[in-house]
Design a protein around this motif. Structure first.
Motif, PDB file in Angstrom:
ATOM      1  N   SER A   3      37.245  38.305  38.265  1.00 23.30           N
ATOM      2  CA  SER A   3      34.924  38.037  38.263  1.00 23.30           C
ATOM      3  C   SER A   3      35.383  36.908  37.331  1.00 23.30           C
ATOM      4  O   SER A   3      34.427  36.463  38.136  1.00 23.30           O
ATOM      5  CB  SER A   3      35.047  38.706  36.739  1.00 23.30           C
ATOM      6  OG  SER A   3      35.067  38.448  35.176  1.00 23.30           O
ATOM      7  N   LEU A  55      35.446  35.577  40.724  1.00 19.65           N
ATOM      8  CA  LEU A  55      34.404  35.317  41.971  1.00 19.65           C
ATOM      9  C   LEU A  55      32.951  34.703  41.386  1.00 19.65           C
ATOM     10  O   LEU A  55      32.018  34.406  42.414  1.00 19.65           O
ATOM     11  CB  LEU A  55      33.791  36.983  41.986  1.00 19.65           C
ATOM     12  CG  LEU A  55      35.738  37.932  42.520  1.00 19.65           C
ATOM     13  CD1 LEU A  55      34.964  38.730  42.143  1.00 19.65           C
ATOM     14  CD2 LEU A  55      35.206  37.601  44.217  1.00 19.65           C
ATOM     15  N   LYS A  56      32.296  34.657  39.741  1.00 20.18           N
ATOM     16  CA  LYS A  56      31.422  34.088  39.795  1.00 20.18           C
ATOM     17  C   LYS A  56      30.999  33.109  40.081  1.00 20.18           C
ATOM     18  O   LYS A  56      29.968  32.368  40.197  1.00 20.18           O
ATOM     19  CB  LYS A  56      30.981  34.507  38.027  1.00 20.18           C
ATOM     20  CG  LYS A  56      30.793  35.512  37.254  1.00 20.18           C
ATOM     21  CD  LYS A  56      31.140  35.707  36.551  1.00 20.18           C
ATOM     22  CE  LYS A  56      30.424  37.395  35.479  1.00 20.18           C
ATOM     23  NZ  LYS A  56      31.009  37.219  33.847  1.00 20.18           N
ATOM     24  N   GLU A  57      32.644  32.243  40.349  1.00 20.37           N
ATOM     25  CA  GLU A  57      32.582  30.556  40.588  1.00 20.37           C
ATOM     26  C   GLU A  57      32.382  30.332  41.790  1.00 20.37           C
ATOM     27  O   GLU A  57      32.758  29.173  42.070  1.00 20.37           O
ATOM     28  CB  GLU A  57      33.664  29.906  39.770  1.00 20.37           C
ATOM     29  CG  GLU A  57      33.761  30.332  38.235  1.00 20.37           C
ATOM     30  CD  GLU A  57      35.190  29.299  37.744  1.00 20.37           C
ATOM     31  OE1 GLU A  57      36.018  29.344  37.920  1.00 20.37           O
ATOM     32  OE2 GLU A  57      35.770  29.215  36.341  1.00 20.37           O
ATOM     33  N   CYS A 112      35.255  37.630  48.258  1.00 21.70           N
ATOM     34  CA  CYS A 112      34.767  36.527  47.581  1.00 21.70           C
ATOM     35  C   CYS A 112      33.873  37.173  46.876  1.00 21.70           C
ATOM     36  O   CYS A 112      32.959  38.982  47.616  1.00 21.70           O
ATOM     37  CB  CYS A 112      34.341  35.378  48.720  1.00 21.70           C
ATOM     38  SG  CYS A 112      34.175  35.863  49.584  1.00 21.70           S
ATOM     39  N   SER A 113      32.266  36.885  46.967  1.00 20.90           N
ATOM     40  CA  SER A 113      30.985  37.319  46.381  1.00 20.90           C
ATOM     41  C   SER A 113      29.917  37.381  47.710  1.00 20.90           C
ATOM     42  O   SER A 113      30.389  36.551  47.993  1.00 20.90           O
ATOM     43  CB  SER A 113      30.192  36.310  45.369  1.00 20.90           C
ATOM     44  OG  SER A 113      28.427  36.475  45.566  1.00 20.90           O
ATOM     45  N   LYS A 160      30.095  48.309  43.614  1.00 21.27           N
ATOM     46  CA  LYS A 160      30.005  49.530  42.394  1.00 21.27           C
ATOM     47  C   LYS A 160      29.569  50.883  42.368  1.00 21.27           C
ATOM     48  O   LYS A 160      30.572  51.943  42.166  1.00 21.27           O
ATOM     49  CB  LYS A 160      29.100  48.382  40.876  1.00 21.27           C
ATOM     50  CG  LYS A 160      29.571  49.700  39.751  1.00 21.27           C
ATOM     51  CD  LYS A 160      29.074  49.073  38.298  1.00 21.27           C
ATOM     52  CE  LYS A 160      29.495  49.704  37.568  1.00 21.27           C
ATOM     53  NZ  LYS A 160      28.454  49.169  36.286  1.00 21.27           N
ATOM     54  N   GLU A 166      32.129  43.607  35.813  1.00 20.46           N
ATOM     55  CA  GLU A 166      31.850  42.032  34.782  1.00 20.46           C
ATOM     56  C   GLU A 166      31.571  41.501  35.447  1.00 20.46           C
ATOM     57  O   GLU A 166      30.865  40.026  35.162  1.00 20.46           O
ATOM     58  CB  GLU A 166      33.606  41.420  35.122  1.00 20.46           C
ATOM     59  CG  GLU A 166      33.979  42.020  33.554  1.00 20.46           C
ATOM     60  CD  GLU A 166      35.609  41.518  33.054  1.00 20.46           C
ATOM     61  OE1 GLU A 166      35.603  40.680  33.699  1.00 20.46           O
ATOM     62  OE2 GLU A 166      36.197  42.435  32.719  1.00 20.46           O
ATOM     63  N   ILE A 167      30.709  41.944  36.620  1.00 18.70           N
ATOM     64  CA  ILE A 167      30.078  41.081  37.778  1.00 18.70           C
ATOM     65  C   ILE A 167      28.464  42.136  38.485  1.00 18.70           C
ATOM     66  O   ILE A 167      29.092  43.254  38.175  1.00 18.70           O
ATOM     67  CB  ILE A 167      30.886  40.646  38.709  1.00 18.70           C
ATOM     68  CG1 ILE A 167      31.657  41.810  39.516  1.00 18.70           C
ATOM     69  CG2 ILE A 167      31.858  39.140  38.551  1.00 18.70           C
ATOM     70  CD1 ILE A 167      32.034  41.705  40.773  1.00 18.70           C
ATOM     71  N   ASP A 168      28.205  41.895  38.772  1.00 16.75           N
ATOM     72  CA  ASP A 168      27.050  42.295  39.472  1.00 16.75           C
ATOM     73  C   ASP A 168      26.484  41.698  41.011  1.00 16.75           C
ATOM     74  O   ASP A 168      25.108  41.781  41.221  1.00 16.75           O
ATOM     75  CB  ASP A 168      25.343  42.366  38.422  1.00 16.75           C
ATOM     76  CG  ASP A 168      25.076  40.800  38.572  1.00 16.75           C
ATOM     77  OD1 ASP A 168      25.607  39.529  38.702  1.00 16.75           O
ATOM     78  OD2 ASP A 168      23.793  40.620  38.781  1.00 16.75           O
ATOM     79  N   ILE A 215      31.197  42.462  46.949  1.00 18.52           N
ATOM     80  CA  ILE A 215      32.258  42.083  46.898  1.00 18.52           C
ATOM     81  C   ILE A 215      32.733  42.042  48.508  1.00 18.52           C
ATOM     82  O   ILE A 215      32.647  43.033  49.222  1.00 18.52           O
ATOM     83  CB  ILE A 215      33.166  42.510  46.411  1.00 18.52           C
ATOM     84  CG1 ILE A 215      33.303  42.461  44.924  1.00 18.52           C
ATOM     85  CG2 ILE A 215      34.753  40.996  46.986  1.00 18.52           C
ATOM     86  CD1 ILE A 215      34.105  42.815  43.931  1.00 18.52           C
TER      87      ILE A 215
END
Length: 181
Positions: free
Chosen positions: A4, A7-9, A25-26, A53, A117-119, A122
């Motif tokens: 996570s 991906l956030k980075e 990736c995002s 999600k 953990e991500i919003d 992907i």
């Protein structure tokens, strides 16, 4: 979970999905999306699949989600990707050659934990170079591809893919679903 953070980075990840190993990736990060395409050698006219999600997240990225799509999502146990005619809130010019978008809601534990953990959605495409066979297990992934991404997930490397995703097209005018494969 390190995945996570990657991906956030805005980095590119190879990871297990509910079908085969993917590279992604995002879906909101244009440079990362372009990096995925470059790494794979992917034609810009080929659309990318997104993973989200749940139905709530799905509604943030498509113009309209009809009841028939929600029913299918809630009642199927097999991985199912639905192509929606109009995306929103996405850098669609980097994800699709038209306004449509293919989205799947995975039900496996790894991806659901990742989404805790991500919003954001992907990007998900097979972890192979364009034109090469899709990897059914981690050992099938080309070693050169593994070197080109920012991070390779350590989860579920022993698993073998048993499923492919059904692909369903949502017909816009009459809100019907048509199975493509």
């Amino acid at each position: 979970m390190k995945d996570s953070v990657i991906l956030k980075e805005g980095k590119v990840l190879i990871y297990p999905t509910d079908t085969i190993w993917g590279i992604g990736c995002s879906a909101l990060d244009t440079p990362a999306i372009e990096k995925v395409k470059t790494i794979k050698g992917r034609d810009n006219n080929k659309s990318l699949i997104l993973l989200v999600k749940d139905s709530e997240m799905l509604c943030n990225y498509v113009e309209y989600v009809p009841k028939c799509a929600i029913d299918m999502i809630n009642n199927t146990t097999e991985p199912t990707t639905i192509i929606y005619p109009k995306a929103k809130n996405l850098p669609i010019q980097h994800l699709s050659f038209n306004e449509s978008i293919a989205i799947r809601i995975p039900k496996n534990d790894y991806l659901q934990q990742l989404f805790m953990e991500i919003d954001f959605p992907i990007v998900s495409t097979s972890a192979n170079f364009s034109g090469s066979p899709s990897p059914k297990c981690f050992a099938d992934i080309d070693k050169e591809l593994l070197q080109k991404v920012d991070y390779v997930s350590t989860y579920h490397r022993e698993n073998t893919a048993n499923n492919t995703s059904s692909v369903i097209y949502l017909v816009e005018n009459n809100n019907t679903l048509t199975k493509i494969r």
